[in-house]
Scaffold this active site. Structure first.
Site: not given
Length: 391
Positions: A157, A180, A182, A184, A197, A288, A290, A333
């Site tokens: 990412h 996401d 996260h 980031d 990332h 992302d 995830d 990712e």
């Protein structure tokens, strides 16, 4: 003094007792100015509408796919194989089947800078990551400038710094939807892991410009969005500094808890209310894998339990597509090396294909090319007598 109401019947008084009066000469010039202003406003609206429709038409029918095989923004090897895995899962054929004209750019080449020392004894591979993002920014700028919707297949990412920056060169007024687990948005001075990332958004946001040091490899990068131009969806794993940044700068985010509480429909309504409102502008979707629950997308480097369901994730992309304003998309990712079995790798890559395809027009009602009219019967029919003879 003349009463405008008597001269121009369409001018109505504010109340029954009052009407608008101007000196004779002023009345004429005022009406002329008002008419010219109205005409100018209509022309601007028509021009904007025409431009938007043209932009939507180009985006709907022409898609450029950029492979970004890169892994130096995080600690795991394997995200460099993400683009190949997603293509192998049938991405190009899927996009063609829903009516997209697909231009596959292929994979970009990213060089690793020799002796790429840590920044501040923490940030890893700054020159290598910075160079890769710069390379991607140029390519994204090029394909969007050529009239394509841009799909970037990661890679990790950190690459979003490059894709958003390149996109902003064509559409400076763009907005970003960041899906996401996260945020980031660590800075190089707050990161605990040193992995870039987890930091790309801090380089993109103007309000954080004085908090982000000039690190090697990033001299080209300039902030291009404001805090009001980005909305996060799916967050559930924030560092302390990231949580502080989100709250201090009033950045809109919808955590999984909020999604559970108000539902994904309300999340998307509020997202569009903030980012689009009454105006139309280019959307950059940075997704992302995830963001999904690890049971759906196990082949990724930083899985966090309790993520989006399939239905929630696809609803997000379907709603973004329905705006007609999606101009660029990152899918990042996917890490085939981290899948415990081939089935886990296939499931993750296939999910990535679904995300991209639904962002570009595939719907759950119909996953095939759209038709616009039904065929009609021919005019050469048998008469009853001819049919009886044939039988």
């Amino acid at each position: 003094m003349r009463c405008l109401c008597s001269t121009f019947p369409w001018v109505q008084p504010v109340t029954k007792r009052s009407c608008w009066k101007l000196p004779d000469c002023a009345a004429s010039s005022s009406i002329t100015a008002r008419t010219m202003s109205l005409r100018s406003g209509v022309l601007r609206l028509l021009k904007k509408t025409s431009s938007t429709q043209s932009l939507q038409k180009k985006r709907l029918h022409s898609v450029a796919v950029i492979g970004a095989p890169f892994s130096k923004g995080q600690k795991w090897q394997g995200t460099e194989h993400g683009p190949a895995a997603i293509r192998s899962a049938g991405l190009i054929d899927r996009l063609s089947s829903i009516g997209c004209s697909v231009y596959d750019v292929g994979d970009l080449n990213f060089d690793q800078v020799p002796d790429d020392q840590l920044y501040n004894n923490t940030v890893k591979y700054p020159r290598t990551v910075g160079l890769a993002c710069q390379r991607l920014a140029k390519e994204v700028n090029r394909v969007i400038g050529a009239g394509h919707t841009c799909v970037t297949l990661g890679g990790d990412h950190s690459l979003a710094l490059g894709s958003v920056s390149g996109h902003a060169q064509q559409y400076p007024d763009l907005c970003v939807i960041w899906v996401d687990a996260h945020a980031d948005i660590n800075t190089p001075l707050t990161t605990m892991s040193g992995n870039l990332h987890g930091q790309p958004v801090s380089f993109l946001v103007k309000e954080l410009q004085d908090k982000v040091p000039l690190i090697p490899g990033f001299s080209w990068a300039k902030p291009c969005i404001s805090t009001s131009d980005i909305v996060y969806i799916g967050l559930r794993d924030l560092d302390a500094a990231e949580q502080f940044i989100l709250k201090k700068y009033n950045i809109t985010f919808f955590s999984m808890r909020q999604i559970d509480r108000i539902g994904i429909q309300k999340v998307m309504e509020r997202t569009f209310d903030q980012l689009l409102g009454r105006r139309q502008r280019a959307i950059h979707l940075s997704f992302d894998i995830d963001a999904f629950d690890p049971t759906l997308a196990p082949a990724t480097g930083t899985p966090v339990i309790g993520g989006l369901t399939y239905r929630e994730g696809i609803y997000i992309t379907e709603e973004i597509h329905s705006t007609g304003m999606l101009s660029a998309l990152d899918l990042v990712e996917v890490n085939p090396i981290l899948g415990a079995t081939s089935d886990e790798v296939k499931a993750t890559a296939s999910l990535a294909v679904d995300v991209v395809a639904s962002s570009l027009g595939q719907t759950r009602e119909c996953a095939h090319r759209i038709i616009h009219e039904l065929p009609t019967p021919g005019t050469a029919f048998e008469t009853d007598g001819e049919e009886q003879i044939r039988i």
